[in-house]
Design an enzyme around this catalytic site. Structure first.
Site, PDB file in Angstrom:
ATOM      1  N   ASN A   1       1.008  -1.116   0.037  1.00 43.70           N
ATOM      2  CA  ASN A   1      -0.020   0.095  -0.176  1.00 43.70           C
ATOM      3  C   ASN A   1       0.949   1.149   0.082  1.00 43.70           C
ATOM      4  O   ASN A   1       1.866   1.209   0.660  1.00 43.70           O
ATOM      5  CB  ASN A   1      -0.995  -0.141   1.187  1.00 43.70           C
ATOM      6  CG  ASN A   1       0.008   0.031   2.611  1.00 43.70           C
ATOM      7  OD1 ASN A   1       0.758  -0.734   2.814  1.00 43.70           O
ATOM      8  ND2 ASN A   1      -0.467   1.219   3.421  1.00 43.70           N
TER       9      ASN A   1
ATOM     10  N   GLU B   1       8.123   0.979  10.880  1.00 45.52           N
ATOM     11  CA  GLU B   1       6.829   1.470  10.792  1.00 45.52           C
ATOM     12  C   GLU B   1       5.770   0.414  10.643  1.00 45.52           C
ATOM     13  O   GLU B   1       5.421   0.018   9.547  1.00 45.52           O
ATOM     14  CB  GLU B   1       6.942   2.444   9.502  1.00 45.52           C
ATOM     15  CG  GLU B   1       7.972   3.520   9.759  1.00 45.52           C
ATOM     16  CD  GLU B   1       7.587   4.542  10.888  1.00 45.52           C
ATOM     17  OE1 GLU B   1       6.672   4.599  11.376  1.00 45.52           O
ATOM     18  OE2 GLU B   1       8.676   5.154  11.224  1.00 45.52           O
TER      19      GLU B   1
ATOM     20  N   CYS C   1      -2.131   2.423   7.484  1.00 47.47           N
ATOM     21  CA  CYS C   1      -1.577   2.300   8.685  1.00 47.47           C
ATOM     22  C   CYS C   1      -1.897   3.151   9.803  1.00 47.47           C
ATOM     23  O   CYS C   1      -2.420   2.707  10.862  1.00 47.47           O
ATOM     24  CB  CYS C   1       0.141   2.341   8.694  1.00 47.47           C
ATOM     25  SG  CYS C   1       0.405   3.747   8.011  1.00 47.47           S
TER      26      CYS C   1
ATOM     27  N   GLU D   1       9.918   8.712  10.476  1.00 45.05           N
ATOM     28  CA  GLU D   1      10.027   8.919   9.050  1.00 45.05           C
ATOM     29  C   GLU D   1       9.609  10.513   8.701  1.00 45.05           C
ATOM     30  O   GLU D   1       8.701  10.667   9.486  1.00 45.05           O
ATOM     31  CB  GLU D   1       9.246   7.905   8.200  1.00 45.05           C
ATOM     32  CG  GLU D   1       9.997   6.485   8.408  1.00 45.05           C
ATOM     33  CD  GLU D   1       9.587   5.639   7.046  1.00 45.05           C
ATOM     34  OE1 GLU D   1       8.460   5.390   7.097  1.00 45.05           O
ATOM     35  OE2 GLU D   1      10.428   4.929   6.822  1.00 45.05           O
TER      36      GLU D   1
HETATM   37  P1  NAD Z   1       3.797  -7.488   5.595  1.00 45.60           P
HETATM   38  O1  NAD Z   1       4.490  -7.128   7.079  1.00 45.60           O
HETATM   39  O2  NAD Z   1       3.003  -8.950   5.264  1.00 45.60           O
HETATM   40  O3  NAD Z   1       4.831  -7.364   4.351  1.00 45.60           O
HETATM   41  C1  NAD Z   1       5.498  -6.110   4.348  1.00 45.60           C
HETATM   42  C2  NAD Z   1       6.718  -6.414   3.628  1.00 45.60           C
HETATM   43  O4  NAD Z   1       7.559  -7.287   4.300  1.00 45.60           O
HETATM   44  C3  NAD Z   1       6.641  -6.870   2.253  1.00 45.60           C
HETATM   45  O5  NAD Z   1       7.344  -6.360   1.170  1.00 45.60           O
HETATM   46  C4  NAD Z   1       6.872  -8.520   2.301  1.00 45.60           C
HETATM   47  O6  NAD Z   1       7.681  -9.162   1.324  1.00 45.60           O
HETATM   48  C5  NAD Z   1       8.129  -8.152   3.182  1.00 45.60           C
HETATM   49  N1  NAD Z   1       8.356  -9.442   4.042  1.00 45.60           N
HETATM   50  C6  NAD Z   1       7.772 -10.755   4.287  1.00 45.60           C
HETATM   51  N2  NAD Z   1       8.503 -11.450   5.102  1.00 45.60           N
HETATM   52  C7  NAD Z   1       9.555 -10.778   5.295  1.00 45.60           C
HETATM   53  C8  NAD Z   1      10.713 -11.311   6.088  1.00 45.60           C
HETATM   54  N3  NAD Z   1      10.961 -12.460   6.591  1.00 45.60           N
HETATM   55  N4  NAD Z   1      11.878 -10.644   6.142  1.00 45.60           N
HETATM   56  C9  NAD Z   1      11.684  -9.349   5.371  1.00 45.60           C
HETATM   57  N5  NAD Z   1      10.619  -9.002   4.748  1.00 45.60           N
HETATM   58  C10 NAD Z   1       9.741  -9.840   4.669  1.00 45.60           C
HETATM   59  O7  NAD Z   1       2.911  -6.300   5.545  1.00 45.60           O
HETATM   60  P2  NAD Z   1       1.658  -6.174   4.366  1.00 45.60           P
HETATM   61  O8  NAD Z   1       0.607  -7.098   4.790  1.00 45.60           O
HETATM   62  O9  NAD Z   1       2.032  -6.297   3.041  1.00 45.60           O
HETATM   63  O10 NAD Z   1       1.501  -4.785   4.740  1.00 45.60           O
HETATM   64  C11 NAD Z   1       0.283  -4.384   5.678  1.00 45.60           C
HETATM   65  C12 NAD Z   1       0.930  -3.858   7.175  1.00 45.60           C
HETATM   66  O11 NAD Z   1       1.798  -2.873   6.948  1.00 45.60           O
HETATM   67  C13 NAD Z   1      -0.103  -3.513   8.214  1.00 45.60           C
HETATM   68  O12 NAD Z   1       0.137  -3.922   9.275  1.00 45.60           O
HETATM   69  C14 NAD Z   1      -0.013  -2.006   7.880  1.00 45.60           C
HETATM   70  O13 NAD Z   1      -0.332  -1.467   8.942  1.00 45.60           O
HETATM   71  C15 NAD Z   1       1.678  -1.824   7.707  1.00 45.60           C
HETATM   72  N6  NAD Z   1       1.633  -0.350   7.399  1.00 45.60           N
HETATM   73  C16 NAD Z   1       2.502   0.349   8.173  1.00 45.60           C
HETATM   74  C17 NAD Z   1       2.806   1.696   7.605  1.00 45.60           C
HETATM   75  C18 NAD Z   1       3.469   2.881   8.572  1.00 45.60           C
HETATM   76  O14 NAD Z   1       3.967   3.583   8.160  1.00 45.60           O
HETATM   77  N7  NAD Z   1       3.478   2.675  10.001  1.00 45.60           N
HETATM   78  C19 NAD Z   1       2.325   2.186   6.406  1.00 45.60           C
HETATM   79  C20 NAD Z   1       1.865   1.296   5.666  1.00 45.60           C
HETATM   80  C21 NAD Z   1       1.399  -0.188   6.066  1.00 45.60           C
END
Ligand code: NAD
Length: 485
Positions: A150, A247, A281, A454
């Site tokens: 996202n 984040e 998020c 950030e």
């Molecule tokens: P996710 O944690 O499943 O994936 C995020 C990223 O991590 C992806 O690129 C994924 O390929 C990677 N990843 C997966 N396994 C990994 C590993 N073992 N080591 C390193 N990287 C790995 O999250 P998602 O479902 O894609 O996104 C949604 C989440 O992100 C929600 O919890 C949301 O709140 C959060 N989010 C936070 C912010 C913020 O700024 N705080 C902004 C946007 C989204």
């Protein structure tokens, strides 16, 4: 089918493996993406490590680095329609939002371009007459940036901008869901003139992420995603003790007192939870509303939620598009079912429509205490509602989750607003507004929402390390070698 490539050491390549990306509006494959293997990740990190020490980057002045970032900002701006269309196509984020957000992305690169030659060290007035002591701010090294699907161009800008301004080199891993805009953005990085290896852009999931975060040449990991993945990352980083900025998600309270301008609050709440189809998020996903106005406010919200235009993400009139993946839609439906079984009442929405695409309607749940809908992040267009009687109760409920990212307070009382600002456990407090961001303002949370910030100067400093320099100015021989000076 369209085809995208990854960027390693200045060269675009298909990657040993690949996968088909699905169009979230139809559920059908539309483009072939590379899927980075552990070996690809290793090559990218080694390229970034070599580039970090190479004279064309290590020897470049901070002002010149800033110029490259300005050029990148201009290129992003010029490519905005294409980048927005790609993000909409590959993630389902509506075109109204991707078009508006991309303009902001260029502003983030401009902000960090200007900041590149303002990251200063310091001179210390040391308590020894024959010593000069100063601090050098140096880039930390190779940075691993990992972003979710996202708002990925935005979430990349808030990492890449400060990392490059500080003089680091980067391996950026896009998500395996919807990576098209970032792989396309890679072309702009090359066009801007960054030396080969300074920025490497890959796509991959768990395997690539694990290889990247455990790599011994990675000095810092900047991650946006969910808390469970963050735990994996922190464990992986323990091997070489890389620093992290995380984040993560949120369960952010949106608090409405009975003296608030209810129409403004309702509009802000609709934007706070249903923008980005709830995949944000900072979504104001927990409405806490004073019981004296709860019925009237819910009625207003229900009307607004039901008037939202759901449709193809490419259409300008669409306000809520599909979710990015079928997995996400099914997870949301499952959490709603559990919440309803535990006593939540569906005010509106609640069921995925039949038909193609990963759509889910704007949903409002009136929840009893202890509802799973008040603790677990939906990351979708679902608002959980609770009533409260007193200010103390509102504060208690607002802080009653493990997250601590954002919060919103709607009240006309200045003194109450200040008391709430003080008491809320959150990285961001918005008062009589919601979801405002700027490159100048830090952004982040605590608790399960992560750590580090950030945006702003603080983010650039996260990509530096301090070197303390001691220089003896006396020509006299060093006296007693066993006495510490
Ligand atoms: P996710 O944690 O499943 O994936 C995020 C990223 O991590 C992806 O690129 C994924 O390929 C990677 N990843 C997966 N396994 C990994 C590993 N073992 N080591 C390193 N990287 C790995 O999250 P998602 O479902 O894609 O996104 C949604 C989440 O992100 C929600 O919890 C949301 O709140 C959060 N989010 C936070 C912010 C913020 O700024 N705080 C902004 C946007 C989204």
């Amino acid at each position: 089918m369209d085809r995208f490539q990854q960027l390693i050491d200045g060269v675009f390549e298909d990657g040993a493996q690949g996968f088909d990306s699905l169009d979230p509006a139809t559920g059908t494959p539309w483009a072939r993406m590379p899927m980075a293997s552990a070996a690809d990740v290793d090559r990218a990190v080694r390229a970034a490590h070599r580039a970090f020490h190479a004279p064309d980057w290590a020897g470049m002045t901070a002002t010149a680095r800033g110029r490259l970032l300005y050029r990148l900002a201009d290129l992003v701006q010029a490519a905005a329609p294409r980048l927005a269309a790609l993000e909409t196509r590959d993630t389902g984020k509506i075109i109204r939002e991707t078009s508006a957000q991309i303009a902001y992305v260029a502003e983030y690169y401009r902000y960090y371009a200007g900041l590149a030659d303002k990251i200063e060290g310091a001179h210390l007035p040391i308590d020894k007459p024959d010593m000069e002591v100063w601090l050098r701010r140096e880039p930390v090294g190779v940075v691993a940036c990992i972003v979710p699907w996202n708002s990925q161009l935005f979430l990349t800008a808030v990492k890449l901008g400060p990392a490059l301004a500080a003089g680091c080199t980067v391996v950026l891993k896009a998500s395996e869901d919807g990576p098209a805009p970032l792989l396309d953005f890679a072309r702009l990085v090359v066009e801007a003139g960054f030396p080969a290896g300074v920025v490497n852009i890959l796509t991959g999931g768990h395997e690539a992420g694990q290889a990247l975060t455990s790599h011994p040449l990675v000095a810092h990991i900047a991650f946006t995603g969910g808390p469970e993945t963050a735990r994996h990352i922190v464990r992986a980083s323990a091997e070489n003790l890389a620093s992290t900025s995380l984040e993560l998600g949120g369960k952010s309270p949106f608090i409405v007192f009975d003296d608030a301008d209810l129409e403004s609050a309702a509009n802000a709440q609709v934007a706070g939870i249903f923008a980005a189809t709830g995949q944000s998020c900072v979504a104001g996903s927990r409405l806490l509303v004073q019981n004296t106005v709860k019925g009237a406010f819910l009625k207003r919200l229900k009307q607004k939620a039901e008037a939202i235009h759901i449709g193809a993400p490419q259409a300008m009139e669409t306000e809520v598009g599909p979710l990015c993946t079928a997995r996400q839609r099914d997870r949301i439906a499952g959490l709603i079912a559990r919440s309803v079984a535990a006593g939540a009442r569906v005010v509106t929405g609640g069921t995925a429509p039949a038909g193609p695409g990963f759509f889910f309607p704007p949903t409002i749940l009136d929840c009893p205490q202890n509802s799973p809908a008040l603790q677990e992040e939906f990351f979708g267009p679902v608002l959980s509602v609770q009533g409260f009687d007193t200010e103390a109760e509102a504060l208690h409920l607002a802080n009653a989750t493990a997250y601590g990212l954002a919060s919103g307070v709607f009240t006309q009382s200045l003194t109450r607003a200040h008391r709430m600002i003080r008491g809320l456990r959150a990285g961001i407090v918005w008062v009589n507004t919601y979801r405002a961001v700027s490159p100048i303002a830090p952004f982040g949370g605590h608790g399960l929402s992560g750590h580090g910030r950030e945006g702003g100067m603080a983010a650039a400093l996260d990509y530096t390390t301090v070197k303390t320099v001691w220089l003896r100015t006396s020509d006299a021989p060093i006296p007693d070698p066993f006495v510490m000076r």
